[in-house]
Design a protein around this motif. Sequence first.
Motif, PDB file in Angstrom:
ATOM      1  N   ASP A 198     -67.974  48.435-109.012  1.00 27.57           N
ATOM      2  CA  ASP A 198     -66.831  47.919-108.254  1.00 27.57           C
ATOM      3  C   ASP A 198     -67.251  46.675-107.486  1.00 27.57           C
ATOM      4  N   LEU A 199     -66.800  45.515-107.931  1.00 22.90           N
ATOM      5  CA  LEU A 199     -67.181  44.265-107.287  1.00 22.90           C
ATOM      6  C   LEU A 199     -66.598  44.160-105.881  1.00 22.90           C
ATOM      7  N   THR A 200     -65.396  44.705-105.682  1.00 26.25           N
ATOM      8  CA  THR A 200     -64.789  44.672-104.352  1.00 26.25           C
ATOM      9  C   THR A 200     -65.654  45.419-103.344  1.00 26.25           C
ATOM     10  N   GLU A 201     -66.136  46.598-103.745  1.00 25.03           N
ATOM     11  CA  GLU A 201     -66.994  47.376-102.860  1.00 25.03           C
ATOM     12  C   GLU A 201     -68.333  46.681-102.641  1.00 25.03           C
ATOM     13  N   LEU A 202     -68.869  46.045-103.675  1.00 24.42           N
ATOM     14  CA  LEU A 202     -70.117  45.313-103.528  1.00 24.42           C
ATOM     15  C   LEU A 202     -69.946  44.171-102.531  1.00 24.42           C
ATOM     16  N   ALA A 203     -68.850  43.445-102.644  1.00 26.87           N
ATOM     17  CA  ALA A 203     -68.585  42.347-101.712  1.00 26.87           C
ATOM     18  C   ALA A 203     -68.471  42.866-100.282  1.00 26.87           C
ATOM     19  N   ALA A 204     -67.768  43.990-100.108  1.00 21.07           N
ATOM     20  CA  ALA A 204     -67.603  44.564 -98.770  1.00 21.07           C
ATOM     21  C   ALA A 204     -68.946  45.026 -98.206  1.00 21.07           C
ATOM     22  N   ALA A 205     -69.791  45.613 -99.066  1.00 20.59           N
ATOM     23  CA  ALA A 205     -71.107  46.069 -98.615  1.00 20.59           C
ATOM     24  C   ALA A 205     -71.965  44.883 -98.172  1.00 20.59           C
ATOM     25  N   CYS A 206     -71.926  43.796 -98.934  1.00 21.89           N
ATOM     26  CA  CYS A 206     -72.675  42.594 -98.544  1.00 21.89           C
ATOM     27  C   CYS A 206     -72.216  42.081 -97.187  1.00 21.89           C
ATOM     28  N   GLN A 207     -70.893  42.011 -97.002  1.00 24.42           N
ATOM     29  CA  GLN A 207     -70.362  41.487 -95.743  1.00 24.42           C
ATOM     30  C   GLN A 207     -70.682  42.411 -94.572  1.00 24.42           C
ATOM     31  N   GLN A 208     -70.700  43.723 -94.827  1.00 21.41           N
ATOM     32  CA  GLN A 208     -71.047  44.652 -93.751  1.00 21.41           C
ATOM     33  C   GLN A 208     -72.489  44.452 -93.307  1.00 21.41           C
ATOM     34  N   LEU A 209     -73.398  44.308 -94.260  1.00 20.02           N
ATOM     35  CA  LEU A 209     -74.796  44.080 -93.917  1.00 20.02           C
ATOM     36  C   LEU A 209     -74.967  42.756 -93.177  1.00 20.02           C
ATOM     37  N   ILE A 210     -74.262  41.729 -93.622  1.00 23.60           N
ATOM     38  CA  ILE A 210     -74.339  40.417 -92.972  1.00 23.60           C
ATOM     39  C   ILE A 210     -73.856  40.504 -91.531  1.00 23.60           C
ATOM     40  N   ALA A 211     -72.776  41.268 -91.312  1.00 19.57           N
ATOM     41  CA  ALA A 211     -72.192  41.368 -89.970  1.00 19.57           C
ATOM     42  C   ALA A 211     -72.995  42.276 -89.041  1.00 19.57           C
ATOM     43  N   ASP A 212     -73.559  43.342 -89.598  1.00 16.82           N
ATOM     44  CA  ASP A 212     -74.172  44.373 -88.755  1.00 16.82           C
ATOM     45  C   ASP A 212     -75.657  44.190 -88.496  1.00 16.82           C
ATOM     46  N   VAL A 213     -76.353  43.569 -89.438  1.00 17.03           N
ATOM     47  CA  VAL A 213     -77.822  43.574 -89.389  1.00 17.03           C
ATOM     48  C   VAL A 213     -78.344  42.219 -88.927  1.00 17.03           C
ATOM     49  N   PRO A 214     -79.037  42.160 -87.796  1.00 12.80           N
ATOM     50  CA  PRO A 214     -79.673  40.905 -87.389  1.00 12.80           C
ATOM     51  C   PRO A 214     -80.979  40.710 -88.157  1.00 12.80           C
ATOM     52  N   GLY A 215     -81.294  39.486 -88.463  1.00 16.27           N
ATOM     53  CA  GLY A 215     -82.550  39.225 -89.137  1.00 16.27           C
ATOM     54  C   GLY A 215     -82.482  39.509 -90.626  1.00 16.27           C
ATOM     55  N   ASP A 216     -83.658  39.579 -91.239  1.00 13.07           N
ATOM     56  CA  ASP A 216     -83.749  39.782 -92.677  1.00 13.07           C
ATOM     57  C   ASP A 216     -83.315  41.196 -93.058  1.00 13.07           C
ATOM     58  N   ILE A 217     -82.776  41.332 -94.266  1.00 14.32           N
ATOM     59  CA  ILE A 217     -82.286  42.622 -94.752  1.00 14.32           C
ATOM     60  C   ILE A 217     -83.304  43.164 -95.744  1.00 14.32           C
ATOM     61  N   THR A 218     -83.845  44.324 -95.446  1.00 16.49           N
ATOM     62  CA  THR A 218     -84.900  44.927 -96.256  1.00 16.49           C
ATOM     63  C   THR A 218     -84.338  46.065 -97.095  1.00 16.49           C
TER      64      THR A 218
END
Length: 351
Positions: free
Chosen positions: A193-213
Motif C-alpha cells: 500500500d503506497l498510501t500507507e508507506l507515504a503516511a509512515a514516512c511522514q510520521q517518522l519525519i514528523a515524530d523523530v528528531p535526528g537520523d532514523i535508524t
Amino acid sequence: MAPAARRPATSAQRSTGGQRSSIPQLSWRAAQPAPIVLVSGPEEVCAERAIAGVRDYLRAEDPSLEVSDLRADDYPAGSLLALTSPSLFGEPRLLRITGVEKCSDAFLSEALSYLETPQEGATVILRHTGATQRGKKLLDAVRAGTGGGVEVACAAIKRDSDRFDFAAGEFRSAQRRIAPTALRTLVSAFADDLTELAAACQQLIADVPGDITEQIVERYYGGRVETSAFAVADTAIAGRYGEALLTLRHALASGADPVPLVAAIASKLRTMARVAGSREPAGALAARLGLKDWQVDRARRDLSGWNETSLGLAIQSAARADVEVKGGSRDPVFALERLVTVIATRAPFGS
C-alpha cells in the motif's frame, strides 16, 4: 518573507501515452503553476502531492488565492469559464478538475474552447488517471502546447525498486537521513500500500528528531514488519519451515490478505530466477534488470541452497497459488500453506 519567484519549467520532449508531448514535463515532487496543469497517470498518491504542491506554490505567492473544484463527469455547463473569470478584486484563481477520464461532452467542448483563450491569473489543473481514452482529444491538445500547459506524469509505482525510490525521496525531500537498512525494513512493511508507506514516512519525519535508524522503524512498525508479506517470503526462502508457517499464520491472523502474500513471495522468487547464474557485478546487473544493487545482493544470498530444479518447482507452485487465492480454490489459506511448504522444504508437496 516574499515568496520565491516562479521558476520557468524545463521543456522536454516525452512520449506520453503513445503521443509525443511538446510541453514541459515536471516531477510530481516539483510541480509548478501554469495556465493549464495536466496531472496524468494512475498513481493517486503522487497526483495528490502534485496538486497540493501547485496550490501551496500559488498560495505562497498570494494568500488571497481562490480555490475551486469541479468534476468533469458531473459538469454544470458554463462552470469552467465562471470559476476562472477574474473576480472584483482580481485575486488569483486555482480550479482543480477531477474525473477528466470520465468527462461529459459538455465539459470536453468547453475545455477545448478554454484552451484557446485561458483566463489571465487562473491556473486550471486537469486530473486524468489514464483509466480510459475518454478526453484524449483534450489531452492531445494540451500536450501539443495549446493553452500554455505543463504535464505532471504520475506513473504507477509497482516494482520494489520504485517503492524504495519513493520512500527514499520522501526523506530526501524533507532533508532527513534514514539508514539504508531502516529504509528497506520500512518499505518491506508497507509493500502492499503506497498510501500507507507515504503516511509512515511522514510520521517518522514528523515524530523523530535526528537520523532514523532501523531500531526506530522497528519500534514504530515492528508488528507490521513481523507479519509483512516479505517476512513470510524471507523465512520460507531461507528454508526455516516451522518459522515460515508461524509467520504466515500470524500474518493471516493479523488480517493480511492472501493475494498480496502470494504476490510478495512470487516477486522474490522471480528476482532470484533473474539473478541466478549471472556473474555480473551487482551494479551492472541491477542496472540491466531495473533493480537496486541491494536487491541483487539479497537475491544472491537467498539463492544459497537452491538449484534450477527447486527454484522452478517453487515458481510453478507460486503460479498455482496465485490462481487459487484469486478464486480458483475454496481454501486460499491451504493454498498459501502448501506454497510455503514447497518453498521451505524445496520439495514437492507431500513428498
